[in-house]
Design a protein around this motif. Sequence first.
Motif, PDB file in Angstrom:
ATOM      1  N   ARG A 518     -29.204  -5.734  31.103  1.00 18.41           N
ATOM      2  CA  ARG A 518     -29.465  -4.988  32.279  1.00 18.41           C
ATOM      3  C   ARG A 518     -28.221  -5.122  33.162  1.00 18.41           C
ATOM      4  O   ARG A 518     -27.629  -6.311  33.532  1.00 18.41           O
ATOM      5  CB  ARG A 518     -30.766  -5.806  32.916  1.00 18.41           C
ATOM      6  N   GLU A 546     -42.864  -4.464  28.917  1.00 17.47           N
ATOM      7  CA  GLU A 546     -41.267  -4.815  29.092  1.00 17.47           C
ATOM      8  C   GLU A 546     -41.325  -6.292  29.354  1.00 17.47           C
ATOM      9  O   GLU A 546     -42.164  -6.958  30.360  1.00 17.47           O
ATOM     10  CB  GLU A 546     -40.453  -4.210  30.348  1.00 17.47           C
ATOM     11  N   ASP A 566     -37.174  -1.138  34.235  1.00 15.93           N
ATOM     12  CA  ASP A 566     -37.524  -0.173  33.701  1.00 15.93           C
ATOM     13  C   ASP A 566     -38.361   0.576  34.744  1.00 15.93           C
ATOM     14  O   ASP A 566     -39.457   0.312  35.136  1.00 15.93           O
ATOM     15  CB  ASP A 566     -38.255  -0.047  32.420  1.00 15.93           C
TER      16      ASP A 566
END
Length: 623
Positions: A518, A546, A566
């Motif tokens: 990320r 997630e 997300d």
Amino acid sequence: MPTPIEPNAPRRLADADLSPRGPVFPSPVSWRDQFLYFFLPDRFSDGGEAARPMFDGTHASDFRAADHAAWMRAGRGFTGGTLAGARSKLDYLAGLGVTALWIGPVWKQRSDLDTYHGYGIQNFLEVDPRFGTRQDLRDLVDEAHERGMYVILDVIYNHTGNNWFYNDLGSARTTMPYHFGEPYPVHGWRDASGNSTGNTAPPDSLETGVWPAEFQDLDVYTRAGQIGRWDTEPWEDPRHPDTEFRRGDFFDLKDLNGRALGFLMDVYRYWIAVSDCDGFRIDTVKHVPFDASRHFCGGIREYTESIGKENFLLLGEVTGGAGMARIYLDVFGRNLDATLDIGDPAARLTGLGKGFLAPGDFFQQFDGYDDLGSHRVVGRYHVSILDDHDMVGRDKRRFAAGNAIPSKDLQVAHTVGVQLTTLGIPCLYYGTEQAFDGSTNYHDTIAEPRDNNGNIPFDDRYLRETMFGGGFGAFRTDGCHFFDAGHPAYLRIAAIAALRNGAGAVGLALRRGRQYPRETSGGGFAFSMPGAGRLFAWSRILLDQEVVIALNPNGTVSDGAHVTVDAGMHRPGAQLRVLYHGHWNEAQLREPPDGSQKLAVQFLNGRATVRVDLPPAGMMILA
């Protein structure tokens, strides 16, 4: 109930019963769901820990060996660990979250040599009496199975032990320089005193030569001398079976050729029948010709499927870098299920955990396009390791060696946490959960044999401290044990493993989900992959679940950042539950809070983020 193991091992493979001793334990649905723990039988437990104090790191000097030289010498040979001792520690391992044991070689070694590591086999059909009996092995496997644990045995089909002598102009020599010509002549078998018998007649004593009898045929050995070049030259075809590192002896351990293949298949089929084990870790795969390895794996696979073990694990050790592993992918096909992440991948994990490596340089290994990506798709899986007993291709020192920062135990635990929450099968080397710090530097303070340049040679023994005490305990101790279920590293590894092992959506995502590194931002709207030593994060996503993991690898400075999540899965006002925080106290780690700790999802210019702030060496898991 299993049939009891016969008291005496067969002397010939022709007399070995290859039928299972009872109903077989079924294979796991997926090895991706497992958490492996690797130990050497000699160095793990002798079962006598109750009579010894447990090491207390706050008073380490109280446990220090009084005679450092004696402590060093003790590490060269057998120290007393047993299979029965290992069986007594299954509760300790279950508490850590371990689901599968990888047991170092248990086969009988020469009585006159100190090959405590188990890789110099003298009798392929017997357990080394210093470790116990074949019944002890079966009992360990059975009790592990009762707890839902699987067992992987470490096998060797490249070489035998130092069981015979070369003939050098009438003199007996354990090694000869490598040559490609006719096989060297043999002087005689090695007897129980370590001397040559002076002839090659079949030995009478089980302590002389090699057993079973089929391995007394000298034509099953290459007899080409000791490997001098451990890799191919640029002009050589690494697939060719006659390359030096596939024909030579592994130091003084005698190389086997293709004529031994059928014998080796039956040897290890016998051990599956005897032990009911669930997989093999295959030693020195690189040093065996491709065709021989392929036939061996195929032969084992056919046997295990015929008896009902449908997913028997074949885990290969392939040294020599990603390029060599890629060749195994091309030629070896799917006979190996997985390879060990030794060498550069393990070094990258170490660098990441200590903040020396940029996260992008670690996560690019999983993209599948570069050499390391190829390494990780040999077979179906890869097995992630941090510390191990060899440290091939990197410094001979454990992760915690030389680390004096206050957060050292957390840094160890959370680097293992990276293993537990990234792609692959995580494997923990014994003692890492107690922050063992074995290093060659341990013998810098005393006279030791040195090389021609005056340097102390690397020595694997310091990577192989004893857990149970004895004369070669970790941290230069003797007489104390290290089975501390309250150790800071143990507690945190156990808490992370509990999340990974869970039956719900979070556990499944951590074991099988897609993985995304990320981008983060320390402030404002500039998001990017962070640099070395900065807080970084990644997600595991399975369908609509997630799990976000964040780590601050800096062991002395706190750090915080907005972490991308997300956007399709989280709406404005959503919150992520804190499932794990590395700075929870012992009670919270053992009984995590009920999810009331939450972090709000924020949207910055359309990007879904969550703000994470972590103390030194801190880790957080959110969902």
